[in-house]
Motif scaffolding. Sequence first.
Motif, PDB file in Angstrom:
ATOM      1  N   THR A 147      73.209  -1.513  50.438  1.00  0.00           N
ATOM      2  CA  THR A 147      74.080  -0.255  49.650  1.00  0.00           C
ATOM      3  C   THR A 147      75.908  -1.358  49.622  1.00  0.00           C
ATOM      4  O   THR A 147      75.641  -1.048  48.545  1.00  0.00           O
ATOM      5  CB  THR A 147      74.240   0.709  50.438  1.00  0.00           C
ATOM      6  N   ARG A 148      75.925  -2.179  50.317  1.00  0.00           N
ATOM      7  CA  ARG A 148      77.266  -2.431  49.622  1.00  0.00           C
ATOM      8  C   ARG A 148      76.550  -3.549  48.604  1.00  0.00           C
ATOM      9  O   ARG A 148      77.482  -3.930  47.532  1.00  0.00           O
ATOM     10  CB  ARG A 148      77.633  -3.240  51.075  1.00  0.00           C
ATOM     11  N   ALA A 149      75.475  -4.182  48.934  1.00  0.00           N
ATOM     12  CA  ALA A 149      74.607  -5.331  48.056  1.00  0.00           C
ATOM     13  C   ALA A 149      74.192  -4.667  46.556  1.00  0.00           C
ATOM     14  O   ALA A 149      74.574  -4.844  45.657  1.00  0.00           O
ATOM     15  CB  ALA A 149      73.615  -6.267  48.479  1.00  0.00           C
ATOM     16  N   LEU A 150      73.987  -3.228  47.130  1.00  0.00           N
ATOM     17  CA  LEU A 150      73.793  -2.449  45.550  1.00  0.00           C
ATOM     18  C   LEU A 150      74.779  -2.614  44.475  1.00  0.00           C
ATOM     19  O   LEU A 150      74.661  -2.222  43.408  1.00  0.00           O
ATOM     20  CB  LEU A 150      72.852  -1.326  45.923  1.00  0.00           C
ATOM     21  N   ALA A 151      76.274  -1.273  45.860  1.00  0.00           N
ATOM     22  CA  ALA A 151      77.195  -1.740  45.133  1.00  0.00           C
ATOM     23  C   ALA A 151      77.847  -2.484  44.097  1.00  0.00           C
ATOM     24  O   ALA A 151      78.325  -2.098  43.468  1.00  0.00           O
ATOM     25  CB  ALA A 151      78.423  -0.448  45.910  1.00  0.00           C
ATOM     26  N   HIS A 152      77.596  -3.780  44.959  1.00  0.00           N
ATOM     27  CA  HIS A 152      78.341  -4.809  44.053  1.00  0.00           C
ATOM     28  C   HIS A 152      78.330  -5.427  43.255  1.00  0.00           C
ATOM     29  O   HIS A 152      78.158  -5.494  41.901  1.00  0.00           O
ATOM     30  CB  HIS A 152      78.349  -6.270  45.167  1.00  0.00           C
ATOM     31  N   ALA A 153      75.571  -5.228  42.986  1.00  0.00           N
ATOM     32  CA  ALA A 153      76.087  -5.531  41.804  1.00  0.00           C
ATOM     33  C   ALA A 153      76.228  -4.129  40.696  1.00  0.00           C
ATOM     34  O   ALA A 153      76.138  -4.666  39.326  1.00  0.00           O
ATOM     35  CB  ALA A 153      73.674  -5.241  41.402  1.00  0.00           C
ATOM     36  N   ALA A 154      76.082  -2.850  41.000  1.00  0.00           N
ATOM     37  CA  ALA A 154      76.506  -1.443  40.255  1.00  0.00           C
ATOM     38  C   ALA A 154      78.174  -2.093  39.440  1.00  0.00           C
ATOM     39  O   ALA A 154      78.181  -1.850  38.287  1.00  0.00           O
ATOM     40  CB  ALA A 154      76.011  -0.987  40.935  1.00  0.00           C
ATOM     41  N   GLU A 155      78.962  -2.557  40.463  1.00  0.00           N
ATOM     42  CA  GLU A 155      80.184  -2.687  39.423  1.00  0.00           C
ATOM     43  C   GLU A 155      80.281  -3.597  39.094  1.00  0.00           C
ATOM     44  O   GLU A 155      81.237  -4.127  38.457  1.00  0.00           O
ATOM     45  CB  GLU A 155      81.430  -2.889  40.922  1.00  0.00           C
ATOM     46  N   LYS A 156      79.183  -4.814  38.468  1.00  0.00           N
ATOM     47  CA  LYS A 156      79.357  -6.150  37.559  1.00  0.00           C
ATOM     48  C   LYS A 156      79.216  -5.425  36.350  1.00  0.00           C
ATOM     49  O   LYS A 156      79.192  -6.494  35.271  1.00  0.00           O
ATOM     50  CB  LYS A 156      78.547  -6.610  38.152  1.00  0.00           C
ATOM     51  N   VAL A 157      78.744  -4.105  36.223  1.00  0.00           N
ATOM     52  CA  VAL A 157      78.168  -3.713  35.217  1.00  0.00           C
ATOM     53  C   VAL A 157      79.632  -3.710  33.892  1.00  0.00           C
ATOM     54  O   VAL A 157      80.031  -2.720  34.745  1.00  0.00           O
ATOM     55  CB  VAL A 157      77.298  -1.737  35.034  1.00  0.00           C
ATOM     56  N   PRO A 158      79.989  -4.020  32.907  1.00  0.00           N
ATOM     57  CA  PRO A 158      80.934  -3.493  31.899  1.00  0.00           C
ATOM     58  C   PRO A 158      81.830  -2.104  31.958  1.00  0.00           C
ATOM     59  O   PRO A 158      79.923  -1.607  31.775  1.00  0.00           O
ATOM     60  CB  PRO A 158      80.440  -4.654  30.590  1.00  0.00           C
ATOM     61  N   GLY A 159      82.184  -1.752  32.074  1.00  0.00           N
ATOM     62  CA  GLY A 159      82.952  -0.168  32.111  1.00  0.00           C
ATOM     63  C   GLY A 159      82.317   0.347  33.619  1.00  0.00           C
ATOM     64  O   GLY A 159      82.928   1.669  33.561  1.00  0.00           O
ATOM     65  N   THR A 177      81.620   5.294  39.314  1.00  0.00           N
ATOM     66  CA  THR A 177      82.860   5.660  38.469  1.00  0.00           C
ATOM     67  C   THR A 177      83.597   4.899  37.225  1.00  0.00           C
ATOM     68  O   THR A 177      83.557   4.018  37.482  1.00  0.00           O
ATOM     69  CB  THR A 177      83.844   5.864  39.419  1.00  0.00           C
ATOM     70  N   GLY A 178      83.577   5.559  36.193  1.00  0.00           N
ATOM     71  CA  GLY A 178      84.357   4.715  35.425  1.00  0.00           C
ATOM     72  C   GLY A 178      83.990   5.044  33.799  1.00  0.00           C
ATOM     73  O   GLY A 178      84.213   6.269  33.246  1.00  0.00           O
ATOM     74  N   GLY A 179      83.065   5.151  33.252  1.00  0.00           N
ATOM     75  CA  GLY A 179      82.899   5.035  31.403  1.00  0.00           C
ATOM     76  C   GLY A 179      81.841   5.776  32.039  1.00  0.00           C
ATOM     77  O   GLY A 179      81.033   5.843  32.177  1.00  0.00           O
ATOM     78  N   THR A 180      81.099   6.567  30.758  1.00  0.00           N
ATOM     79  CA  THR A 180      80.324   7.630  30.631  1.00  0.00           C
ATOM     80  C   THR A 180      79.364   7.341  29.890  1.00  0.00           C
ATOM     81  O   THR A 180      79.476   5.887  28.640  1.00  0.00           O
ATOM     82  CB  THR A 180      80.670   9.079  30.417  1.00  0.00           C
ATOM     83  N   GLY A 181      78.333   7.723  29.451  1.00  0.00           N
ATOM     84  CA  GLY A 181      76.699   7.404  28.934  1.00  0.00           C
ATOM     85  C   GLY A 181      75.380   7.611  29.913  1.00  0.00           C
ATOM     86  O   GLY A 181      75.304   6.882  30.253  1.00  0.00           O
ATOM     87  N   GLU A 182      74.437   7.633  28.398  1.00  0.00           N
ATOM     88  CA  GLU A 182      73.685   7.705  29.279  1.00  0.00           C
ATOM     89  C   GLU A 182      72.902   6.014  28.487  1.00  0.00           C
ATOM     90  O   GLU A 182      72.802   5.277  29.813  1.00  0.00           O
ATOM     91  CB  GLU A 182      72.095   7.794  27.608  1.00  0.00           C
ATOM     92  N   GLU A 183      73.358   5.086  28.398  1.00  0.00           N
ATOM     93  CA  GLU A 183      73.437   3.512  28.328  1.00  0.00           C
ATOM     94  C   GLU A 183      73.810   3.360  29.730  1.00  0.00           C
ATOM     95  O   GLU A 183      73.330   1.951  30.187  1.00  0.00           O
ATOM     96  CB  GLU A 183      73.854   2.569  27.355  1.00  0.00           C
ATOM     97  N   LEU A 184      75.286   3.515  29.959  1.00  0.00           N
ATOM     98  CA  LEU A 184      75.558   2.787  30.774  1.00  0.00           C
ATOM     99  C   LEU A 184      75.023   2.627  32.625  1.00  0.00           C
ATOM    100  O   LEU A 184      74.856   2.241  32.824  1.00  0.00           O
ATOM    101  CB  LEU A 184      77.034   3.386  31.607  1.00  0.00           C
ATOM    102  N   GLY A 185      74.399   4.518  32.273  1.00  0.00           N
ATOM    103  CA  GLY A 185      73.226   5.049  33.679  1.00  0.00           C
ATOM    104  C   GLY A 185      72.458   3.972  33.843  1.00  0.00           C
ATOM    105  O   GLY A 185      71.807   3.785  34.773  1.00  0.00           O
ATOM    106  N   VAL A 209      70.754   7.102  39.039  1.00  0.00           N
ATOM    107  CA  VAL A 209      71.904   6.998  38.920  1.00  0.00           C
ATOM    108  C   VAL A 209      72.863   8.126  38.682  1.00  0.00           C
ATOM    109  O   VAL A 209      72.863   8.686  37.375  1.00  0.00           O
ATOM    110  CB  VAL A 209      72.263   5.882  37.618  1.00  0.00           C
ATOM    111  N   ASN A 210      74.278   8.869  38.917  1.00  0.00           N
ATOM    112  CA  ASN A 210      75.302   9.849  38.639  1.00  0.00           C
ATOM    113  C   ASN A 210      76.471   8.525  37.975  1.00  0.00           C
ATOM    114  O   ASN A 210      76.977   8.130  38.887  1.00  0.00           O
ATOM    115  CB  ASN A 210      75.290  10.681  39.791  1.00  0.00           C
ATOM    116  N   VAL A 211      76.693   8.804  36.615  1.00  0.00           N
ATOM    117  CA  VAL A 211      77.335   8.617  35.758  1.00  0.00           C
ATOM    118  C   VAL A 211      78.704   9.477  36.101  1.00  0.00           C
ATOM    119  O   VAL A 211      78.401  10.777  35.672  1.00  0.00           O
ATOM    120  CB  VAL A 211      77.267   7.978  35.027  1.00  0.00           C
ATOM    121  N   LYS A 212      79.918   9.078  36.615  1.00  0.00           N
ATOM    122  CA  LYS A 212      81.540  10.205  36.837  1.00  0.00           C
ATOM    123  C   LYS A 212      82.647   9.364  35.586  1.00  0.00           C
ATOM    124  O   LYS A 212      82.438   8.460  35.908  1.00  0.00           O
ATOM    125  CB  LYS A 212      81.421  10.316  38.519  1.00  0.00           C
ATOM    126  N   GLU A 213      82.858  10.184  34.991  1.00  0.00           N
ATOM    127  CA  GLU A 213      84.325   9.660  33.952  1.00  0.00           C
ATOM    128  C   GLU A 213      85.558   9.345  35.239  1.00  0.00           C
ATOM    129  O   GLU A 213      85.583   9.870  35.739  1.00  0.00           O
ATOM    130  CB  GLU A 213      84.304  10.646  33.144  1.00  0.00           C
TER     131      GLU A 213
END
Length: 215
Positions: A147-159, A177-185, A209-213
């Motif tokens: 889960t730590r490795a996967l979270a690190h990969a997700a945090e590399k996504v811009p936004g 947590t960060g930006g919102t939108g279907e594209e970000l998800g 994936v659950n994207v929170k603003e």
Amino acid sequence: MTAGERAGEAEVCAVPADGGGGAHRAGARPPRDRSADRAAMRAFRPQRRIPAIVVALLLTLLSLLVAAETISALVGRPLRWLPYDRMLAWASSTLWSNPVFLLGSAIVTLLGLALLVTALVPGRPSMVPVRSGDRDVIIGLRPKSVTRALAHAAEKVPGVRSARVRMRGRTVAVTSTGGTGEELGEAVRGAVLGRLAALDLVEPYRVAVNVKERR
């Protein structure tokens, strides 16, 4: 790429199935071997130790009680820790339709079903099996490392400012947590799926994936 590097400084458990065996070649993804995959899944299969210990203790105590009562009766000095006479009298005078009897039967049945479900439903794994390509080499990653490795990969996504990952059965739940939108998800899902492919886990996982603003 070694198993430790794939997990992003993850803790790795490598267990030779027979005390020796082949090695995992670095720099290349191991070939898919069904027998090796099955060996890894068996090695890290969750075990229901606590329910098994509880049932074993109860059965042991019951067996000791029955043995003590039987032996004491055979030597002519019954202990009578259990009120056999009253139990027999109650059973002889009680109808099958008696509410007390029905309630007791229902409780015993529910306890039996609960034990059966506990035995059949898998628990939380202590290690996540990783494909090694050799059934004599069993590799596992700790769930927290995955889960730590996967979270690190997700945090590399811009936004994405931060990400939290949880493994629930065969589903990887990602909360970013960060930006919102279907594209970000979709970008987060793609990044997590890419890291899962790099980890090369034995069992497939679905990514939710659950994207929170950010507030």
